[in-house]
Design an enzyme around this catalytic site. Structure first.
Site, short mmCIF file in Angstrom:
data_model
loop_
_atom_site.label_atom_id
_atom_site.label_comp_id
_atom_site.label_asym_id
_atom_site.label_seq_id
_atom_site.Cartn_x
_atom_site.Cartn_y
_atom_site.Cartn_z
CD GLN A 56 -2.92 -0.56 2.48
OE1 GLN A 56 -3.81 0.23 2.23
NE2 GLN A 56 -2.76 -1.10 3.68
CG ASP B 127 14.02 -11.87 0.73
OD1 ASP B 127 13.65 -11.16 1.69
OD2 ASP B 127 14.27 -13.09 0.83
CB ALA C 91 5.90 -4.81 6.88
CB THR D 116 0.78 -5.95 6.94
OG1 THR D 116 0.39 -6.41 5.64
CG2 THR D 116 1.91 -4.95 6.81
CG ASP E 218 -1.41 0.97 15.54
OD1 ASP E 218 -0.91 0.75 14.42
OD2 ASP E 218 -2.51 0.49 15.89
CE1 TYR F 148 2.64 -6.04 11.22
CE2 TYR F 148 1.39 -4.93 12.93
CZ TYR F 148 2.05 -4.89 11.73
OH TYR F 148 2.13 -3.70 11.03
CD1 TRP G 287 -5.60 1.15 13.37
CD2 TRP G 287 -7.59 2.18 13.20
NE1 TRP G 287 -6.32 0.91 14.53
CE2 TRP G 287 -7.52 1.53 14.45
CE3 TRP G 287 -8.75 2.90 12.88
CZ2 TRP G 287 -8.58 1.58 15.37
CZ3 TRP G 287 -9.79 2.96 13.79
CH2 TRP G 287 -9.70 2.29 15.02
N1 LIG Z 1 -1.55 -2.05 6.97
C1 LIG Z 1 -1.75 -1.46 8.14
O1 LIG Z 1 -2.88 -1.28 8.60
C2 LIG Z 1 -0.58 -0.98 8.96
C3 LIG Z 1 -0.83 -0.47 10.24
C4 LIG Z 1 0.26 -0.01 10.99
C5 LIG Z 1 1.53 -0.06 10.47
N2 LIG Z 1 1.74 -0.56 9.23
C6 LIG Z 1 3.11 -0.62 8.73
O2 LIG Z 1 3.20 0.23 7.59
C7 LIG Z 1 4.12 -0.32 6.66
C8 LIG Z 1 3.49 -0.42 5.29
O3 LIG Z 1 2.35 -1.25 5.40
P1 LIG Z 1 1.43 -1.59 4.14
O4 LIG Z 1 0.04 -1.54 4.60
O5 LIG Z 1 1.87 -0.78 2.96
O6 LIG Z 1 1.86 -3.12 3.92
P2 LIG Z 1 1.45 -4.12 2.75
O7 LIG Z 1 0.45 -3.49 1.84
O8 LIG Z 1 1.18 -5.43 3.38
O9 LIG Z 1 2.81 -4.20 1.93
C9 LIG Z 1 3.95 -4.81 2.44
C10 LIG Z 1 4.77 -5.26 1.25
O10 LIG Z 1 5.98 -5.84 1.73
C11 LIG Z 1 6.26 -6.97 0.93
N3 LIG Z 1 7.18 -7.87 1.62
C12 LIG Z 1 6.93 -8.80 2.58
N4 LIG Z 1 8.06 -9.45 2.92
C13 LIG Z 1 9.05 -8.92 2.16
C14 LIG Z 1 10.44 -9.19 2.03
N5 LIG Z 1 11.05 -10.14 2.77
N6 LIG Z 1 11.16 -8.46 1.14
C15 LIG Z 1 10.56 -7.51 0.38
N7 LIG Z 1 9.25 -7.22 0.45
C16 LIG Z 1 8.50 -7.92 1.33
C17 LIG Z 1 4.92 -7.58 0.66
O11 LIG Z 1 4.97 -8.43 -0.45
P3 LIG Z 1 3.90 -9.65 -0.58
O12 LIG Z 1 2.56 -9.00 -0.68
O13 LIG Z 1 4.35 -10.34 -1.80
O14 LIG Z 1 4.05 -10.45 0.68
C18 LIG Z 1 4.08 -6.32 0.40
O15 LIG Z 1 4.12 -5.94 -0.97
C19 LIG Z 1 4.60 -1.64 7.27
O16 LIG Z 1 5.81 -1.42 7.95
C20 LIG Z 1 3.53 -2.00 8.26
O17 LIG Z 1 4.01 -2.79 9.32
C21 LIG Z 1 0.71 -1.02 8.46
#
Ligand SMILES: NC(=O)c1ccc[n+]([C@@H]2O[C@H](COP(=O)([O-])OP(=O)(O)OC[C@H]3O[C@@H](n4cnc5c(N)ncnc54)[C@H](OP(=O)(O)O)[C@@H]3O)[C@@H](O)[C@H]2O)c1
Length: 294
Positions: free
Chosen positions: A11, A34, A58, A60, A100, A123, A149
């Site tokens: 995202q 990776d 990440a 997630t 969070d 997580y 979120w």
């Molecule tokens: N989503 C939420 O609600 C939320 C809330 C709080 C904090 N965050 C944090 O915000 C950040 C961005 O979140 P997001 O929502 O954009 O996450 P996301 O949409 O799940 O995207 C994470 C991306 O990381 C990739 N990934 C996973 N393992 C990997 C690896 N070893 N090497 C390279 N890429 C890898 C995933 O690929 P695949 O899809 O192929 O696995 C996915 O494209 C993260 O740090 C997350 O922890 C997110």
């Protein structure tokens, strides 16, 4: 002066690439890099002459992390640790996103960066370990931004799920006892890109941990009601379903969630001049994009 974005298929990763504008920015998806593979990371930094790395990668899947902890730790701890070690070798900064969910949600008000962490599940624990690794490798050259979120037009999230089930059901039951600030992925990307550009233009990096979350604080129930009303106005939903408030205890999940996810974003404003983004604006943008592309 290339900014390298890891996890570019996610995202926030997609928004970073879309909002790069005139900046020299290269996004690498998981298939392309990776982040837990040290040789691949070293080669990417050198090969693309990276000046700064933004890690948007990440694991997630909060509930699946409980049953697949090794995979969650690999992405959320080993990956950031590897990236941070390689950035330290290359002498460049790493911007890293966290969550969070490092908090247990029992505090009465918004969490400051200095608040004690107490993750409730795998997580949150793995994300906290990732933060610690980044700080250890790059004490003066990191930016850790905790967000909450996250939603946006690209990828899976609560808004997308609500729109799908809102189109299928007359009554939707949504948790009303968890509080937080929904955060637009586009706003996260804009904030990171602005800080990165200023630093690459010569501004010293105010290395440290920051909170960034949408305003105002709401509940999942409140967020869902607004989503349905806005989607109906935008013509994306024929009618708005009834949104019934429920307690988290009525909707048990493998990983417990913090009851209070609200983050105090004062430090980000005071040290970096970035305001907490109103989530309604991000929601409108998300729905506009879906309307244009549907
Ligand atoms: N989503 C939420 O609600 C939320 C809330 C709080 C904090 N965050 C944090 O915000 C950040 C961005 O979140 P997001 O929502 O954009 O996450 P996301 O949409 O799940 O995207 C994470 C991306 O990381 C990739 N990934 C996973 N393992 C990997 C690896 N070893 N090497 C390279 N890429 C890898 C995933 O690929 P695949 O899809 O192929 O696995 C996915 O494209 C993260 O740090 C997350 O922890 C997110």
């Amino acid at each position: 002066m290339t900014i390298l974005v890891t996890g570019a298929g996610g995202q926030v990763g997609q928004e970073l690439v879309r909002r790069a504008g005139q900046r020299a920015l290269l996004g690498l998806s998981r298939a392309q890099l990776d982040i837990a593979d040290i040789n691949a990371v070293r080669a990417a930094l050198a090969g693309h002459r990276a000046s700064l790395v933004i890690n948007a990668a990440a694991w997630t899947a909060v509930d699946r992390a409980e049953t697949e902890p090794e995979a969650a730790w690999r992405a959320n701890h080993d990956g950031p640790a590897t990236l941070a070690a390689a950035c330290a070798e290359a002498g460049i900064p790493l911007f890293h996103l966290s969550t969070d969910y490092v908090f247990d949600g029992r505090a009465p008000g918004a969490y400051a960066e200095t608040a004690e962490v107490a993750p409730l599940g795998v997580y949150g624990m793995s994300k906290w370990a990732g933060e610690q690794a980044v700080r250890a490798h790059l004490p003066e050259r990191h930016l850790i931004v905790r967000v909450a979120w996250v939603f946006g037009a690209y990828g899976g999230n609560f808004v997308r799920t609500m729109l799908r089930i809102g189109g299928e059901r007359d009554v939707v039951r949504v948790v009303a006892d968890q509080y937080g600030g929904p955060t637009y992925a586009g706003a996260i990307a804009d904030a990171l890109l602005s800080i990165a550009s200023r630093h690459l233009a010569g501004e010293p990096l105010a290395s440290g941990t920051y909170h960034l979350c949408g305003t105002p604080v709401t509940t999942w129930h409140g967020f869902a009601q607004t989503i349905f009303a806005a989607a109906h106005r935008a013509g994306l939903l024929a009618r708005t379903p009834l949104v019934q408030p429920i307690l988290s205890s009525a909707y048990p999940l493998p990983a417990p969630r913090p009851a209070n996810s609200s983050l105090d974003c004062t430090r980000l404003r005071e040290r970096l001049g970035i305001e907490a983004p109103p989530w309604m604006a991000g929601l409108s943008e998300t729905l506009d994009i879906w309307k244009r592309t549907s």
